[in-house]
Design a protein around this motif. Structure first.
Motif, short mmCIF file in Angstrom:
data_model
loop_
_atom_site.label_atom_id
_atom_site.label_comp_id
_atom_site.label_asym_id
_atom_site.label_seq_id
_atom_site.Cartn_x
_atom_site.Cartn_y
_atom_site.Cartn_z
N PHE A 212 0.83 -1.20 0.00
CA PHE A 212 0.00 0.00 0.00
C PHE A 212 0.87 1.25 0.00
CE2 PHE A 212 -3.33 -2.85 0.50
CZ PHE A 212 -4.56 -2.21 0.59
N TYR A 215 2.54 1.84 -3.48
CA TYR A 215 1.64 2.37 -4.51
C TYR A 215 0.84 3.58 -4.03
CZ TYR A 215 2.81 -1.71 -7.27
OH TYR A 215 3.51 -2.66 -8.00
N ILE A 217 -1.27 4.04 -1.64
CA ILE A 217 -2.68 3.76 -1.39
C ILE A 217 -2.95 3.94 0.10
CG2 ILE A 217 -4.51 2.03 -1.54
CD1 ILE A 217 -2.79 0.61 -3.69
N LYS A 233 -14.14 0.09 -3.73
CA LYS A 233 -12.81 0.47 -3.25
C LYS A 233 -11.87 -0.73 -3.20
CE LYS A 233 -14.49 4.49 -0.76
NZ LYS A 233 -14.64 5.20 0.51
N TRP A 234 -12.40 -1.86 -2.80
CA TRP A 234 -11.60 -3.09 -2.77
C TRP A 234 -11.12 -3.45 -4.16
CZ3 TRP A 234 -13.55 -8.10 -4.49
CH2 TRP A 234 -12.70 -9.16 -4.20
N ASN A 236 -10.76 -1.54 -6.76
CA ASN A 236 -9.82 -0.55 -7.28
C ASN A 236 -8.40 -0.85 -6.81
OD1 ASN A 236 -9.17 2.03 -8.60
ND2 ASN A 236 -8.82 2.77 -6.52
N ILE A 237 -8.26 -1.25 -5.54
CA ILE A 237 -6.94 -1.57 -5.01
C ILE A 237 -6.39 -2.84 -5.66
CG2 ILE A 237 -5.65 -2.19 -2.93
CD1 ILE A 237 -7.66 -0.46 -1.36
N THR A 241 -2.77 -3.22 -7.77
CA THR A 241 -1.67 -4.04 -7.24
C THR A 241 -1.50 -5.39 -7.94
OG1 THR A 241 -3.17 -4.87 -5.51
CG2 THR A 241 -1.79 -2.97 -4.96
#
Length: 492
Positions: A212, A215, A217, A233-234, A236-237, A241
């Motif tokens: 995190f 990147y 985040i 949101k999950w 998108n991460i 990654t």
């Protein structure tokens, strides 16, 4: 072969149990019940801890002297789960010692001994022959959660409302389990603070904080606390990654970086619950299959977009997380113990909500211990007093130490994760269909992992099982009603 061991209970030891000696951190153990602990943190002063000023909840049990009666537990040791209930002696290991002290306090209070027998199989089903033979061999059974119903549906356990001194409204009994497992006003198996794994085996997500940071985040903590931690949101991460590091066009955990990885029995079932879905819903004691609706198809389709065959569904996903090339991993709260030697820092969060207007829903893993009182118990009053005392003592002393010391100060690496555990504890879900294998819908997630990516249609797949599941649920209900009649005949 069963091995029976006895817990020696010495009154003089009570003077020595006020505090635990700290012990050095041992090497990592992948056992889900690894109980090694490091130095204890200082206990906050009374004036700094508001909870310490609150009156203690009474268990309202009578004062009894059971004259050395041997209270007998039947436990399975699969994955070391017996350790969460039984401790033979003080060892300096924190979890061992708090279980030992819990048992010692109850034993001294009622002048009893506590013994245990280990199951010879990993599910705890080998207690049934002695019960069928009418042998009063055990006071309490603690089998695999998804096999507890098999024992109950044979009529081999008491309905919990027949236990005269067990108060299911007390906070040491899990309200969610009671509501999900109560059918036609009858409850044959449940769980609560008597076993710390009722919290420890709650599913969650681990996330790698180093990735995190790399990147840029933001950690999801604030979103979780504000109720805005969602699938959007999950996902998108995950997209940020999940990277093919070696450029060969194939995502492989050994050479590439994964956004998310799961196992056959964890990810999909949790995402389903997080999406507000249930396999079987229980309303006013009446179970109904509610698996399929429009959202089910949407949730499954969306979830499988993130599943790479042979990579994310792989026993090695824990190795990938430990290695540092995995952003999200399915886990249980207690799994944090086994990652204390991981170089990268990590955090704990619940599975995301499907939309913000929902509540967090955290599945309790089906392999957790559920509890039954065998129908062969000769003195139900005595057994229920001791059972209630074990649960209440756990609530007052064992769980606070497990929760506050082990989880919050030893294995969880930041204060935010501690707040998240509060949310996980309050959002636990027990699905009647997930725990009842006889209905035949519990394995849908596993089957779909194996077929969904090959073009199988979820709706047609479910329809091929729906009629059989409905018939099995009906048979299950008939068994319940029959057991109710049988046990009614036992009442004075």
């Amino acid at each position: 072969m069963k091995h029976t061991k006895h817990l020696t209970l010495l009154l003089a030891l009570l003077m020595l149990m006020g505090t635990f000696a700290s012990c050095g951190e041992s090497a990592a153990n992948t056992d889900p019940t690894d109980t090694s602990a490091g130095t204890q943190t200082e206990t906050p002063a009374a004036e700094e801890t508001e909870e310490e000023t609150e009156p203690e909840i009474s268990d309202n049990l009578p004062e009894k002297d059971f004259e050395g009666y041997d209270y007998r537990m039947f436990v399975r040791d699969q994955g070391g789960r017996g350790i969460s209930l039984i401790s033979e002696e003080m060892t300096g290991d924190l979890l061992n010692d708090i279980v030992y002290n819990r048992n010692l306090a109850v034993a001294d209070r009622f002048n009893i001994g506590i013994s245990f027998a280990y199951s010879a199989d990993e599910y705890g089903m080998d207690c049934t022959p002695s019960i069928l033979a009418g042998d009063d061999a055990y006071d309490l059974l603690a089998p695999h959660g998804r096999f507890a119903f098999d024992i109950a549906l044979q009529g081999l356990s008491y309905e919990w409302n027949l236990l005269p001194y067990v108060d299911l409204n007390q906070p040491w009994w899990d309200k969610g389990a009671r509501e999900s497992f109560t059918i036609h006003d009858k409850l044959y198996t449940t769980t609560g603070d008597i076993c710390y794994l009722s919290l420890g085996q709650t599913f969650c997500l681990f996330f790698n904080k180093n990735l995190f940071d790399e990147y840029q985040i933001a950690y999801p903590y604030q979103d979780v606390l504000e109720g805005t931690w969602t699938w959007d949101k999950w996902e998108n991460i995950i997209n940020i990654t999940n990277i093919d590091m070696d450029g060969d066009g194939v995502i492989n955990w050994e050479n590439d970086q994964l956004g998310y990885a799961t196992s056959l029995w964890s990810g999909l079932i949790n995402m389903q619950f997080g999406g507000g879905l249930s396999i079987v819903s229980v309303t006013d004691g009446e179970p109904e299959i509610t698996f399929m609706n429009e959202r089910t198809v949407e949730v499954y389709d969306r979830y499988f977009k993130h599943i790479e065959k042979g990579v994310t569904i792989d026993i090695s996903h824990g190795d990938a997380f430990r290695k540092g090339n995995l952003a999200f991993m399915d886990a249980t709260v207690h799994n944090a113990v086994t990652y204390r030697d991981m170089e990268d820092d990590f955090g704990i969060i619940p599975f995301p909500k499907y939309t913000e207007d929902m509540e967090y829903r955290s599945c309790v893993e089906g392999g957790t211990n559920l509890f039954l009182v065998p129908i062969t118990v000769s003195d139900l009053e005595r057994s229920s007093i001791i059972l209630e005392a074990l649960a209440s003592e756990s609530y007052k002393n064992l769980i606070p130490q497990y929760y506050e010391i082990v989880l919050k100060t030893k294995h969880v690496r930041d204060p935010e994760s501690s707040e998240i555990i509060d949310i996980l504890r309050g959002s636990r879900v027990y699905d009647f269909g997930y725990y009842n294998m006889s209905i035949g819908l519990d394995s849908i997630p596993v089957n779909l992992y194996q077929t969904y990516g090959n073009g199988d249609n979820l709706v047609s797949f479910y329809q091929s099982k729906e009629k059989v599941a409905a018939k099995m649920l009906q048979k299950l209900m008939e068994k319940y009603d029959k057991i109710v009649e049988q046990q009614a005949a036992l009442l004075p």
